[in-house]
Design a protein around this motif. Sequence first.
Motif, PDB file in Angstrom:
ATOM      1  N   LYS A  41       0.838  -1.204   0.000  1.00 11.03           N
ATOM      2  CA  LYS A  41       0.000   0.000   0.000  1.00 11.03           C
ATOM      3  C   LYS A  41       0.869   1.249   0.000  1.00 11.03           C
ATOM      4  O   LYS A  41       2.046   1.204   0.350  1.00 11.03           O
ATOM      5  N   LEU A  42       0.239   2.372  -0.350  1.00 12.08           N
ATOM      6  CA  LEU A  42       0.936   3.651  -0.302  1.00 12.08           C
ATOM      7  C   LEU A  42      -0.029   4.750   0.130  1.00 12.08           C
ATOM      8  O   LEU A  42      -1.133   4.866  -0.413  1.00 12.08           O
ATOM      9  N   LEU A  43       0.396   5.539   1.107  1.00 14.39           N
ATOM     10  CA  LEU A  43      -0.340   6.725   1.551  1.00 14.39           C
ATOM     11  C   LEU A  43       0.421   7.958   1.101  1.00 14.39           C
ATOM     12  O   LEU A  43       1.618   8.094   1.379  1.00 14.39           O
ATOM     13  N   ALA A  44      -0.247   8.853   0.394  1.00 12.79           N
ATOM     14  CA  ALA A  44       0.353  10.116  -0.027  1.00 12.79           C
ATOM     15  C   ALA A  44      -0.024  11.204   0.978  1.00 12.79           C
ATOM     16  O   ALA A  44      -1.216  11.407   1.267  1.00 12.79           O
ATOM     17  N   VAL A  45       0.968  11.885   1.532  1.00 15.53           N
ATOM     18  CA  VAL A  45       0.747  12.986   2.468  1.00 15.53           C
ATOM     19  C   VAL A  45       1.329  14.244   1.826  1.00 15.53           C
ATOM     20  O   VAL A  45       2.524  14.288   1.512  1.00 15.53           O
ATOM     21  N   VAL A  46       0.489  15.260   1.634  1.00 17.32           N
ATOM     22  CA  VAL A  46       0.854  16.404   0.812  1.00 17.32           C
ATOM     23  C   VAL A  46       0.705  17.702   1.599  1.00 17.32           C
ATOM     24  O   VAL A  46      -0.220  17.849   2.411  1.00 17.32           O
ATOM     25  N   ASP A  47       1.604  18.619   1.374  1.00 18.65           N
ATOM     26  CA  ASP A  47       1.551  19.950   1.974  1.00 18.65           C
ATOM     27  C   ASP A  47       0.287  20.672   1.509  1.00 18.65           C
ATOM     28  O   ASP A  47       0.023  20.776   0.311  1.00 18.65           O
ATOM     29  N   GLN A  48      -0.511  21.156   2.473  1.00 19.46           N
ATOM     30  CA  GLN A  48      -1.763  21.819   2.149  1.00 19.46           C
ATOM     31  C   GLN A  48      -1.559  23.019   1.226  1.00 19.46           C
ATOM     32  O   GLN A  48      -2.356  23.274   0.323  1.00 19.46           O
ATOM     33  N   GLY A  49      -0.485  23.748   1.426  1.00 18.42           N
ATOM     34  CA  GLY A  49      -0.205  24.901   0.569  1.00 18.42           C
ATOM     35  C   GLY A  49       0.003  24.489  -0.871  1.00 18.42           C
ATOM     36  O   GLY A  49      -0.409  25.196  -1.803  1.00 18.42           O
ATOM     37  N   LEU A  50       0.625  23.347  -1.088  1.00 17.61           N
ATOM     38  CA  LEU A  50       0.836  22.855  -2.446  1.00 17.61           C
ATOM     39  C   LEU A  50      -0.491  22.439  -3.073  1.00 17.61           C
ATOM     40  O   LEU A  50      -0.732  22.687  -4.257  1.00 17.61           O
ATOM     41  N   LEU A  72       2.971  -0.560  -9.526  1.00 16.44           N
ATOM     42  CA  LEU A  72       3.143   0.305  -8.359  1.00 16.44           C
ATOM     43  C   LEU A  72       2.337  -0.170  -7.164  1.00 16.44           C
ATOM     44  O   LEU A  72       1.380  -0.945  -7.305  1.00 16.44           O
ATOM     45  N   PRO A  73       2.690   0.308  -5.967  1.00 15.65           N
ATOM     46  CA  PRO A  73       1.858   0.032  -4.794  1.00 15.65           C
ATOM     47  C   PRO A  73       0.445   0.574  -4.986  1.00 15.65           C
ATOM     48  O   PRO A  73       0.199   1.436  -5.831  1.00 15.65           O
ATOM     49  N   GLU A  74      -0.462   0.079  -4.182  1.00 16.78           N
ATOM     50  CA  GLU A  74      -1.857   0.540  -4.240  1.00 16.78           C
ATOM     51  C   GLU A  74      -1.991   1.855  -3.474  1.00 16.78           C
ATOM     52  O   GLU A  74      -1.660   1.932  -2.292  1.00 16.78           O
ATOM     53  N   LEU A  75      -2.460   2.889  -4.164  1.00 12.79           N
ATOM     54  CA  LEU A  75      -2.691   4.176  -3.520  1.00 12.79           C
ATOM     55  C   LEU A  75      -3.950   4.076  -2.670  1.00 12.79           C
ATOM     56  O   LEU A  75      -5.060   3.993  -3.191  1.00 12.79           O
ATOM     57  N   VAL A  76      -3.789   4.074  -1.346  1.00  9.41           N
ATOM     58  CA  VAL A  76      -4.925   3.850  -0.444  1.00  9.41           C
ATOM     59  C   VAL A  76      -5.371   5.108   0.273  1.00  9.41           C
ATOM     60  O   VAL A  76      -6.376   5.083   0.988  1.00  9.41           O
ATOM     61  N   GLY A  77      -4.642   6.218   0.109  1.00 12.67           N
ATOM     62  CA  GLY A  77      -5.047   7.431   0.804  1.00 12.67           C
ATOM     63  C   GLY A  77      -4.290   8.646   0.313  1.00 12.67           C
ATOM     64  O   GLY A  77      -3.177   8.539  -0.210  1.00 12.67           O
ATOM     65  N   PHE A  78      -4.925   9.789   0.468  1.00  2.84           N
ATOM     66  CA  PHE A  78      -4.339  11.088   0.100  1.00  2.84           C
ATOM     67  C   PHE A  78      -4.725  12.047   1.206  1.00  2.84           C
ATOM     68  O   PHE A  78      -5.918  12.305   1.430  1.00  2.84           O
ATOM     69  N   ARG A  79      -3.734  12.531   1.933  1.00  4.03           N
ATOM     70  CA  ARG A  79      -4.029  13.432   3.051  1.00  4.03           C
ATOM     71  C   ARG A  79      -3.222  14.706   2.918  1.00  4.03           C
ATOM     72  O   ARG A  79      -2.015  14.664   2.657  1.00  4.03           O
ATOM     73  N   ALA A  80      -3.903  15.848   3.096  1.00  5.86           N
ATOM     74  CA  ALA A  80      -3.237  17.151   3.074  1.00  5.86           C
ATOM     75  C   ALA A  80      -3.046  17.630   4.507  1.00  5.86           C
ATOM     76  O   ALA A  80      -3.971  17.570   5.330  1.00  5.86           O
ATOM     77  N   LEU A  81      -1.836  18.115   4.813  1.00  6.67           N
ATOM     78  CA  LEU A  81      -1.512  18.625   6.134  1.00  6.67           C
ATOM     79  C   LEU A  81      -0.816  19.973   5.995  1.00  6.67           C
ATOM     80  O   LEU A  81      -0.162  20.236   4.981  1.00  6.67           O
ATOM     81  N   PRO A  82      -0.926  20.824   7.002  1.00  7.10           N
ATOM     82  CA  PRO A  82      -0.253  22.132   6.921  1.00  7.10           C
ATOM     83  C   PRO A  82       1.252  21.966   6.911  1.00  7.10           C
ATOM     84  O   PRO A  82       1.802  21.063   7.548  1.00  7.10           O
ATOM     85  N   GLY A  83       1.936  22.840   6.181  1.00  8.77           N
ATOM     86  CA  GLY A  83       3.393  22.808   6.147  1.00  8.77           C
ATOM     87  C   GLY A  83       3.979  23.817   7.100  1.00  8.77           C
ATOM     88  O   GLY A  83       3.289  24.366   7.974  1.00  8.77           O
ATOM     89  N   GLY A  84       5.250  24.084   6.963  1.00 13.60           N
ATOM     90  CA  GLY A  84       5.909  25.032   7.850  1.00 13.60           C
ATOM     91  C   GLY A  84       6.031  24.479   9.259  1.00 13.60           C
ATOM     92  O   GLY A  84       5.710  23.323   9.541  1.00 13.60           O
ATOM     93  N   GLU A  85       6.477  25.326  10.172  1.00 11.28           N
ATOM     94  CA  GLU A  85       6.707  24.869  11.540  1.00 11.28           C
ATOM     95  C   GLU A  85       5.423  24.508  12.269  1.00 11.28           C
ATOM     96  O   GLU A  85       5.474  23.872  13.318  1.00 11.28           O
ATOM     97  N   SER A 110       4.810  -1.453   3.162  1.00 10.70           N
ATOM     98  CA  SER A 110       4.047  -0.369   2.557  1.00 10.70           C
ATOM     99  C   SER A 110       4.891   0.898   2.483  1.00 10.70           C
ATOM    100  O   SER A 110       6.001   0.967   3.015  1.00 10.70           O
ATOM    101  N   TYR A 111       4.310   1.910   1.846  1.00 13.69           N
ATOM    102  CA  TYR A 111       5.021   3.163   1.621  1.00 13.69           C
ATOM    103  C   TYR A 111       4.230   4.359   2.151  1.00 13.69           C
ATOM    104  O   TYR A 111       2.993   4.363   2.126  1.00 13.69           O
ATOM    105  N   VAL A 112       4.981   5.359   2.579  1.00 15.57           N
ATOM    106  CA  VAL A 112       4.436   6.690   2.796  1.00 15.57           C
ATOM    107  C   VAL A 112       5.166   7.614   1.831  1.00 15.57           C
ATOM    108  O   VAL A 112       6.401   7.624   1.794  1.00 15.57           O
ATOM    109  N   MET A 113       4.416   8.364   1.040  1.00 20.80           N
ATOM    110  CA  MET A 113       5.011   9.303   0.088  1.00 20.80           C
ATOM    111  C   MET A 113       4.738  10.714   0.582  1.00 20.80           C
ATOM    112  O   MET A 113       3.589  11.161   0.622  1.00 20.80           O
ATOM    113  N   ALA A 114       5.794  11.403   1.010  1.00 25.92           N
ATOM    114  CA  ALA A 114       5.672  12.748   1.565  1.00 25.92           C
ATOM    115  C   ALA A 114       5.990  13.760   0.477  1.00 25.92           C
ATOM    116  O   ALA A 114       7.078  13.725  -0.110  1.00 25.92           O
TER     117      ALA A 114
END
Length: 390
Positions: A41-50, A72-85, A110-114
């Motif tokens: 599996k793979l979870l994508a975690v993305v900067d909210q600003g992006l 490729l791994p199975e994309l099981v999630g996409f989560r946006a989180l705030p960046g910066g400090e 599994s994978y985490v893609m940041a």
Amino acid sequence: MDENVYLEFAHRVRFTRGVFAPSNPMLRDVLVCKAPSSRPKLLAVVDQGLVEARPELQREIESYFGKYADLLPELVGFRALPGGEVIKNDLSLLEGLLGDLNRLGIDRRSYVMAIGGGALLDTVGFAASVTHRGVRLIRLPTTTLAQADSGVGVKNGVNMFGKKNFIGSFAVPQAVVNDLDFLETLSDRDWRCGLAEAVKVALLKDAGFYESIAKLRSRLVQRDAGAADTVWQRSAELHLQHICRSPEDGGGGDPFESKSARPLDLGHWAAHQLESLSHYELRHGEAVAIGLALDTLYATHVGLLDPAVGQHIHQLLRGLGFALTHPALQHPGLLEGIEAFREHLGGNLTITLPRGVGDPVEVHEIDLALMNRCAQELSHAPTGSTISAG
């Protein structure tokens, strides 16, 4: 047993453009599953600003993984989180991310893609490293700072007790893929920040690179991609060489900071403290530029560095658009950053100072009264001021 035993590990850093374009095989090649019958599996975690700057990004990622679904791994999630400090200071965000990894059944295969800037990479990398004692991490840095410096390393961490990276880990990512197209979404202020780290590593390791930055200054200020791309890639290369090459090969050979020095952190004892004292109003790159200026000024006053060289360093940093003064320089807690720097590694204090361009030296004592005078001098220095000896 030979006490000089080296552990080998693969640390892949790549540069590209259009990483999620269906015709670009780079990400596919670093993620390809050798046993498709047991697809991870793979979870994508993305900067909210992006996400806000590129609202089509989630669709692009889903399309890419759909096109290469058999590899490729199975994309099981996409989560946006705030960046910066923010993400490094709010531990509830870390807890929520760990909850996602648990809920989605992310295991050690599994994978985490940041995908984001250095702060998001630090936090997501830490979560990945402590889940099941380490799940596979793919970093896609999206800022100049991360592509030229922090995204290349093996460090992860979040802030606690008012200390930067108090909680952290070392973990070698599966791969680091730098998509230069991401940099086009940055503001001028954020884009500029990576130049401070480029100047830093040039001062430490490559006088020719320093000269190139100086020659390209006007093009860099204009964000000329032809000039800038070479800077980001050379900076990343120098950081990577220091991390990975053994001392016998002329490299640093200390990826996990087992020694009492952090030679790549020139100017950083002050930078980290300035960030905290400014309540993170200062970007990391802006704080590094001030930290470089402060340590350069101190080096001239103690006779390590030719004042003319110090003046040139200050002029280059200003010419690249950095302000070398900030009210936090006058804060009585500034010099506490020196002890915090020592504490972070333990042992004797070891601060790297410039003795010349490409010629660093480690010192184990700092004249605190003189350093304070240097901070005051820098704080009150007018734009374009020069460094004098004495």
